[in-house]
Design a protein around this motif. Structure first.
Motif, PDB file in Angstrom:
ATOM      1  N   VAL A  82      -3.335  -9.460   4.039  1.00 54.70           N
ATOM      2  CA  VAL A  82      -4.184 -10.170   3.233  1.00 54.70           C
ATOM      3  C   VAL A  82      -5.299 -10.720   4.616  1.00 54.70           C
ATOM      4  N   VAL A  83      -4.897 -10.897   5.523  1.00 53.55           N
ATOM      5  CA  VAL A  83      -5.785 -11.365   6.840  1.00 53.55           C
ATOM      6  C   VAL A  83      -6.829 -10.048   7.171  1.00 53.55           C
ATOM      7  N   TYR A  84      -6.064  -8.959   7.146  1.00 51.69           N
ATOM      8  CA  TYR A  84      -7.231  -7.694   7.447  1.00 51.69           C
ATOM      9  C   TYR A  84      -8.324  -7.886   6.136  1.00 51.69           C
ATOM     10  N   VAL A 121      -9.271 -10.491   4.496  1.00 53.31           N
ATOM     11  CA  VAL A 121     -10.410 -11.430   4.706  1.00 53.31           C
ATOM     12  C   VAL A 121     -11.377 -11.004   5.992  1.00 53.31           C
ATOM     13  N   TRP A 122     -10.668 -10.489   6.873  1.00 55.53           N
ATOM     14  CA  TRP A 122     -11.397  -9.795   8.010  1.00 55.53           C
ATOM     15  C   TRP A 122     -12.624  -8.832   7.464  1.00 55.53           C
ATOM     16  N   VAL A 165     -13.857  -8.712   4.379  1.00 51.13           N
ATOM     17  CA  VAL A 165     -14.904  -9.339   3.495  1.00 51.13           C
ATOM     18  C   VAL A 165     -15.795 -10.027   4.521  1.00 51.13           C
ATOM     19  N   LEU A 166     -15.429 -10.726   5.474  1.00 52.30           N
ATOM     20  CA  LEU A 166     -16.277 -11.428   6.394  1.00 52.30           C
ATOM     21  C   LEU A 166     -17.002 -10.682   7.360  1.00 52.30           C
ATOM     22  N   PHE A 167     -16.536  -9.532   7.949  1.00 53.92           N
ATOM     23  CA  PHE A 167     -17.133  -8.697   8.897  1.00 53.92           C
ATOM     24  C   PHE A 167     -17.708  -7.451   8.556  1.00 53.92           C
TER      25      PHE A 167
END
Lengths: 298, 281
Positions: free
Chosen positions: A120-122, A124-125, A127-129
């Motif tokens: 899930v952190v991947y 978020v990354w 989506v953000l980057f």
């Protein structure tokens, strides 16, 4: 008397452990059979061929065409591998053949940490980057409008996720190539790169193939990270900047809801069954190859 | 020409390695940059207040607690299942045993089965038996997911135990069960690594808990109550149209990343320290 008790203990422990081992092996079979039984109602209504090749996805009307989702999965997986495999190969060769122990000691733990980051952190990354990056680079091209949520975004996120898996297996495969072979090549006047090209890569071809198969199956099943960045449009993609909708995302977004729609849960479990079968076969084959390689070494 | 080719590929290799290492720092940087500004004490000390997902006050303590309970329970359950399996493989079975080979192969294969498949399978069982999503259901599903991780890691630790140790135990008249207990002590650092690895995987997994553990605004009070988890909290907050709520998703991602990194680093340090006290072969 105490001896019989000890022996009894030994027997009981042995039997209990055997049962536990057997149960855990049977779990694989249970998952496969369970998913098949639940997708049976769908398979009884529609032929396998039409399910896999039809593009019409209208659950309310009882039409279940998996083609867009299968294509979504294939696009994302292939592109992720296309990005990750060359980079991981180069990096694994560097780590096993060139890098000084000091550098290896610095890089390997970071690769390990990378593998520990939750999906899930991947996401978020991504989506953000990754998504904004794609949107900005393709933004001026009017004919290929993209929101950034696309096959490419999914593939980049997946590629980073499978780096650690590929590197650790490739590194092991490379270190399994006998030193004598490399030395023989070097002593004949070959440069280090020539030795890598003609000895190392040739000798480890089955291992590279097995590692690739494992990476494919990992990409096939990755759910949340891909779901967050790939756009989720039930249309087969035609370009890497198109949105797509891979099978795991289909299951995650829809399963558990609207189970009152007839056949809907059966269709989603059929999607899970497809994933299971493909991943099971890929894993089985590559693990057998890798076990063979390991045996030759000993 | 040969030299040029050599240099060219060596440069490529270094660049590839830098890119891979850089992607790790890139991810951490992005999460820090977006997560830190949204971070505050409320995030880790409060449960969501009414209208939290529209931007009202509160935090994700419910999800932090839920995730910790779930990962702890799953790791404990998985350890209870894996340790006997690994003992059986390494002590009771001969090295050449067919059952041993099949077992190891099937755990390797299970290791590759994605969590969404575990999740859907568990949920079909739950529907069949009429169970609701709960902490317990989540724990069992995630335990099944991490058993292969544990078995593989512990198996390696057991296999690297010196053979002299079990020979010595047998020659003193120990049964296989008693020998197995001796080996457990020897493999304790490997067991610890395995548990921490499994814990990290359990706390970060989303797809397996999605259907099985449920979600809610409260800290789970029993095994039967639904358990909110951090990954799902991140996912839900990120799907919100409100920017304030999205910012909380970044802060939650920061919390999750922090927990996972601490666990990874701790497992490395612990592994190293215990290695020193080990009997060498």
């Amino acid at each position: 008397m105490p001896d019989t008790r000890r022996l009894l203990k030994e027997r009981i422990a042995g039997t209990a452990m055997l049962v536990l081992t057997a149960v855990s092996i049977l779990l694989t079979a249970a998952i496969g059979i369970g998913l098949y039984i639940r997708s049976e109602p769908l398979l009884a209504r529609h032929s396998l061929g039409s399910l896999l090749t039809s593009s019409v996805w209208k659950p309310m009307k009882g039409e279940f065409g998996f083609f867009p989702f299968i294509m979504g999965t294939l696009w994302v997986t292939c592109l992720a591998l296309f990005i990750a495999l060359p980079l991981s190969l180069l990096s694994a060769i560097y780590l096993s053949e060139y890098a000084a122990p000091r550098i290896r000691r610095m890089v390997v733990p970071i690769v390990d940490l990378l593998s520990g980051i939750p999906p899930v952190v991947y996401g978020v990354w991504g989506v953000l980057f990754v998504v904004p990056l794609i949107q900005r680079s393709a933004g001026t091209d009017v004919t290929h409008f993209t929101s950034g949520y696309s096959v490419l975004a999914g593939a980049i996120v997946l590629a980073v996720m499978i780096f650690p898996l590929l590197i650790s297996i490739l590194f092991e495969v490379f270190s399994g190539v006998p030193l004598e072979m490399k030395n023989a090549s070097l002593s004949l006047g070959a440069t280090q790169w020539q030795t890598i090209k003609f000895v190392l890569l040739k000798k480890s071809a089955p291992g590279i193939l097995a590692a690739t198969a494992l990476a494919v199956s990992r990409s096939f099943g990755e759910t949340i990270a891909v779901l967050m960045v790939c756009g989720n449009m039930p249309l087969a993609p035609h370009a890497v900047t198109d949105a797509c909708y891979p099978l795991p995302a289909l299951i995650a977004n829809n399963y558990g809801e609207m189970l009152s729609v007839p056949m809907y849960d059966s269709a989603l479990l059929f999607a899970a069954f497809i994933l299971f079968v493909i991943i099971f076969l890929f894993n089985l084959l590559s693990r057998i190859v890798l076990a063979r390689i390991e045996k030759n070494l000993v | 020409m040969k030299k040029l080719e050599e240099q060219f590929f060596k440069t490529l290799m270094i660049l590839a390695t830098l890119l891979i290492v850089g992607s790790f720092f890139g991810i951490i940087f992005t999460i820090l940059k977006k997560g830190l500004p949204a971070m505050n004490m409320d995030m880790i000390t409060q449960i969501p207040q009414g209208g939290y997902y529209q931007g009202s006050k509160g935090g994700v303590l419910n999800a932090i607690a839920g995730s910790l309970f779930l990962a702890l329970g799953a790791s404990a359950l998985a350890l209870a299942a894996s340790l006997p399996i690994v003992m059986y493989l390494n002590v009771y079975l001969k090295k050449s045993s067919v059952l041993g080979r099949i077992t190891r192969l099937s755990f390797d294969v299970l290791f590759g089965i994605p969590s969404i498949v575990y999740g859907t399978f568990a949920f079909t069982l739950m529907i069949y038996f009429g169970n609701k999503a709960s902490l317990l259901a989540g724990i069992i599903t995630v335990a099944a997911l991490v058993v292969p991780v544990m078995v593989r890691t512990m198996d390696e630790a057991f296999r690297s135990c010196p053979k002299e140790l079990s020979d010595a135990a047998y020659s003193l008249g120990a049964t296989r069960w008693e020998t197995a207990k001796v080996l457990v002590l020897q493999a304790v650092s490997g067991i610890q690594t395995a548990v921490l690895l499994a814990f990290g995987r359990a706390i970060g997994d989303t797809a397996a808990v999605m259907f099985t553990a449920g979600f809610g605004d409260h800290i789970p009070s029993s095994l039967a109550s639904p358990a909110p988890t951090l990954p799902l909290a991140i996912f839900f907050q990120l799907s919100s149209p409100s920017e304030a709520v999205q910012a909380r998703a970044y802060a939650s991602a920061l919390i999750l990343t922090f927990i996972v990194l601490v666990i990874s680093i701790a497992s490395r340090l612990l592994g190293k320290r215990l290695q020193k006290n080990k009997t060498r072969s």
